[in-house]
Design a protein around this motif. Sequence first.
Motif, PDB file in Angstrom:
ATOM      1  N   HIS A  15       4.097   8.276 -37.528  1.00  0.00           N
ATOM      2  CA  HIS A  15       3.759   6.865 -37.348  1.00  0.00           C
ATOM      3  C   HIS A  15       2.879   6.684 -36.105  1.00  0.00           C
ATOM      4  O   HIS A  15       1.880   5.958 -36.140  1.00  0.00           O
ATOM      5  N   SER A  62       2.155  -0.763 -43.677  1.00  0.00           N
ATOM      6  CA  SER A  62       2.794   0.288 -44.428  1.00  0.00           C
ATOM      7  C   SER A  62       4.068  -0.276 -45.057  1.00  0.00           C
ATOM      8  O   SER A  62       4.452  -1.410 -44.796  1.00  0.00           O
ATOM      9  N   PHE A  63       4.693   0.517 -45.832  1.00  0.00           N
ATOM     10  CA  PHE A  63       5.848   0.031 -46.606  1.00  0.00           C
ATOM     11  C   PHE A  63       6.984  -0.469 -45.733  1.00  0.00           C
ATOM     12  O   PHE A  63       7.692  -1.376 -46.073  1.00  0.00           O
ATOM     13  N   SER A  64       7.091   0.151 -44.509  1.00  0.00           N
ATOM     14  CA  SER A  64       8.215  -0.252 -43.674  1.00  0.00           C
ATOM     15  C   SER A  64       7.939  -1.503 -42.863  1.00  0.00           C
ATOM     16  O   SER A  64       8.801  -2.014 -42.190  1.00  0.00           O
ATOM     17  N   GLU A  65       6.718  -1.937 -42.871  1.00  0.00           N
ATOM     18  CA  GLU A  65       6.380  -3.074 -42.023  1.00  0.00           C
ATOM     19  C   GLU A  65       5.771  -4.191 -42.864  1.00  0.00           C
ATOM     20  O   GLU A  65       4.589  -4.459 -42.789  1.00  0.00           O
ATOM     21  N   HIS A 105       7.024  -1.329 -35.285  1.00  0.00           N
ATOM     22  CA  HIS A 105       7.754  -0.077 -35.285  1.00  0.00           C
ATOM     23  C   HIS A 105       7.731   0.527 -33.885  1.00  0.00           C
ATOM     24  O   HIS A 105       6.707   1.010 -33.409  1.00  0.00           O
ATOM     25  N   LYS A 139      -0.478   8.013 -36.767  1.00  0.00           N
ATOM     26  CA  LYS A 139      -1.186   7.108 -37.670  1.00  0.00           C
ATOM     27  C   LYS A 139      -1.722   5.904 -36.884  1.00  0.00           C
ATOM     28  O   LYS A 139      -2.880   5.505 -37.055  1.00  0.00           O
ATOM     29  N   ALA A 145       1.190  -2.233 -39.425  1.00  0.00           N
ATOM     30  CA  ALA A 145       0.356  -1.127 -39.873  1.00  0.00           C
ATOM     31  C   ALA A 145       0.159  -1.177 -41.385  1.00  0.00           C
ATOM     32  O   ALA A 145      -0.388  -0.242 -41.968  1.00  0.00           O
TER      33      ALA A 145
END
Lengths: 971, 143
Positions: free
Chosen positions: B76, A934-937, A872, B79, A932
Amino acid sequence: MGDEYLAEPENEVARSMWPENIGDKHQRQFRMETFRKDQDAFKDVKFDEKPVHVDFRRLMEMANSDKGVSHMQYFMKHWEYKRANAARLLEEELGLLSQQRKEIEQNKQQILEEQRFQDESYYAVKRHVPILDEAYEDEWKRPSKKNDELSRNREPKIDADYDSVSYWKERAIQLEKTLEESIQRERSLVEKLEENIKNLQSHTPAEEFSGMLKRADYFLHLVLQSAPIVIAHQDADLRYRFIFNHYPTLADEDVIGKTDYEILSGEGIEEMNSVKREVMATGIATKREFAFNTPMFGAKTFVTYIEPVFSKGGETIGVNYVAMDITDQVKRREKMADIRVREAIQNAKETELSRSLHITEETMRAKQMLATMSHEIRSPLSGVLSMAEILATTKLDKEQHQLLEVMLSSGDLVLQLINDILDLSKVESGAMKLESTTFRPREVVKHVLQTAAASLKKELTLEGCIGDDVPVDVIGDVLRIRQILTNLISNAVKFTHEGKVGINLQVVHEQQPGCKMEHEKIHKRAYPGTPITTAAENSCLSPRNCDKDTLNCSKHEDVVQNGVPTCENFREDHESEEVVWLRCDVYDTGIGIPEKSLPLLFKRYMQASADHARKYGGTGLGLAICKQLVELMGGTLTVVSKENEGSTFTFVLPCKIPVKEEHSDDPDEEHSSQNGFTNSDIEGSFLFKPQMRTSLLLSGVSVINNSKLFGAKLMCYDPPDILDDRKPFSNGFTSKEQNFARCTSDSHQSNGASVRSTAEKQYDDGMVLELNSQAERISSSRGDTVSVSGSSCQKTGPCKIVEEQSLHKKSKCSPIGNKAKILLVEDNRVNIIVAKSMLEQLGHGIDIVNNGMQAIRAVQQHQYDLILMDVHMPEMDGLQATKHIRSFESTGFWDASVKPEDDRMIADPAISSDCTHAESQGQRVPIIAMTANSFSESADECLAAGMDSYISKPVNFQNIKECLQHYLPSQ
Amino acid sequence: MAAANQLTALLNNMYATGLLDEQFQQLQMLQDSSSPDFVSEVVTLFCQDGERIIGELAKLLEKPSVDFDRVDAFVHQLKGSSASVGAQKVKNTCIQFREFCQSRSKDGCLKTLDSVRTEFYDLRGKFQTMLQLERQLQGFYPK
């Protein structure tokens, strides 16, 4: 007083009793009033009439001198004048008298004429009236009496009848009386006159002179009575003939006829007499100050006027002098001078102080300024340098490359200088903090030598010897110790043209007071298996050390003295801990240092000579920093040197010994242990020989592991090298017997000294490590990334081992070839710094970019062994960037949106092959995602985009290491 | 060595309360003689970044129409940073925050921003204490 007398010149009588040449100006001021006899000016003044000695003969002599003659002439003139005056007065008196007499005569005549007339008339009357004679006569006489005062006065006395006979008789008697009186008067006047004349005659010049002299004498007495003056006359032999002394220390008899020497003794007499003689010789009067210090009157200062006295013939017959006591004035004057001098000094001091204060302030400011400036310069400079380094990895022609090399080396020099300045100002300002870490001195020495060997451009032998008793692990600031060692070694290399450069590391036993060590204990700790005999061996060694040390001490006493208190402090601070003093000699067979330059050696910006500075370059800061660092650590840095024979720099440092195997934050140490490097495996001696132009530093190391199996005491590694024509081994792994034999003989031939010392010191576990120094290798560190990378596959094995062996986490310390080039694509600063630090610790070189687009640009320009890609990111995310890269790798062409600005690079197949891009085209560069979670990655997305793997964030040491091990071709 | 004890106690407390996780130990491992101030550098950077991001977030969420994509990007970032230094609590709140972003919930975002802020400043204060203690230790330890 003079002026009022000037107005009455007649009164000028005794004017020049004063010496004529006492000073023309004053001459007229000394006058004396003429006193009448009854009018003695001195009658109220009391004189102590002392019998005065007069040497008449001398007086005569003096009277015969010019001055005396002039005095006499004056007296004569004066007397003549006086006599003329008296004669004139007498003449006047005589004139007066004769006039009176004439009058009287006239009167008498008149009276007589009257008488006759009256007689005639009487007779006439008588003829007519003869009876009335007398009465007539009286009557007739009456009118004439009116004119005659005398007769008129007496007229009443005539009580006879006028014109009677008796009257006339009476009258005649009276006239007779008057006449008599007149005669009487005349006689008395004459008598008086005679008397006067007689009187005049009796007033002789001598009498007058003596009177005058007496008065002058009185006057002088009056004036001089309380004057602190000595007036004296001395003859040609400087014997006193006359003295007037205010100080009644001496009677006249004690002085007259004697010389100064006979009267006085002590300081100043000689001086005064020589001046007197000088005055007599030159005939010129002088005025001087004489400081006397005699037993008679102590220390006194006289201002003395000395004048010569000449005889009529012009000969000097003596001197007159007038001396005045000015002791008090002199004292005061001296006091004043003293005060003035002190004042001047005080002022000078104050100005100096304020100036130095000003200078100090300025210096402080300048230093601060320098530090600030240096810091400010460093950042942009490192920017320039790193850009230049990147530039060096791009495709350049030969000339460009050379220019870039110059640029980089100059830049490095500036950076070095700035770092030095910052280091110095840090130490000076006390801001320098020392780290305490556990480190292995052997490895430090080895690596310093290795690094030096790597950059060696001359035919030099580098050797290292480490004493048995040096502990395996010590605690200290390894970075600073390395800095010192590196600096000293690079100095040694710089100034040595042939021969060798080396390091000796030993433990010093009670070398200085206050640093006692229980070395037995150290031995046991460090070498549990070592027999106790090492102690004895060490004691054999120590006399030599001591000798050297005393030499050092005497030469650099101040250093040692400075060092001692620090040692004591050190001991106090760490009494509970074991402290070992490590003594490190860095010696060379170079040009040496002239004796006179030794004291300047550790000064800032000082080099042995301007000549050296020109010839060898350098900033002159290195040794100053070394010294300061060593002293900061509580040690001492000294040097002994002989011109043309070499120098030995010695530093002695206190190091703590770790009490137990603490947790070490040095991962390499772990590596070493993992590799099975027990204490006894660490070499005690290294030798880096010249002329072995290979890149087999690494292979050599790999052989270490092999040959260890043989347990040979002297292990020898002959690095095989295709490039080295001297060594015709092609595979590099010859049998160890061969190796052993060759190496031993080699070292014997080429470096007897080192072998001998090795033997002497009985470094049983010592080994000779022949490594290749290759000048080109340094340049490869910067310029030839491509070629190194290209050959990296061939060096796979050695790289890893060296990597693990390396004590140094920093990539720059490690041998160059093992370094993988990694591209880190990450936008988060915190993540960057963490990941960068980890990769550096693993010994990799990294480039950092902040987004996908930049990543593509970087890939277009450089070859990377691995890419760590954040997913990201702004501008272009990791997935997209990966897709572009993969597309290029398969097709050889970039997507239009990410086409490089300079097409030529890839368009030209020759160049691209040159840059090994051809290779890379076919090769997939491993791309590792950093997700990370997370949902987007999602991991699947990453893999789908063409990434090889992923590591989840936050990255940690373990997962990044595993990943690299897996994906880096070299590991 | 009171400072050392204090430092240990502080770190233990931070681990126990979940402010930090084991990632922070990674940082400590990375600090060695070649980069003696590594932890301090990272922590300082983290604090600066965090402060900046929280400021930006507050500004973005004040606006009548919130650009949730930008908010998401900042969160992000935060984080990522907090994960890197092992700031566990901040990281977890950031995850929540992103969920609110995804669902375009301004209220949720504002609420989580508050808790992120509280947690971040709590952590920052402790970090500062820690760095101070470390400096103290370094100050007299080597000599």
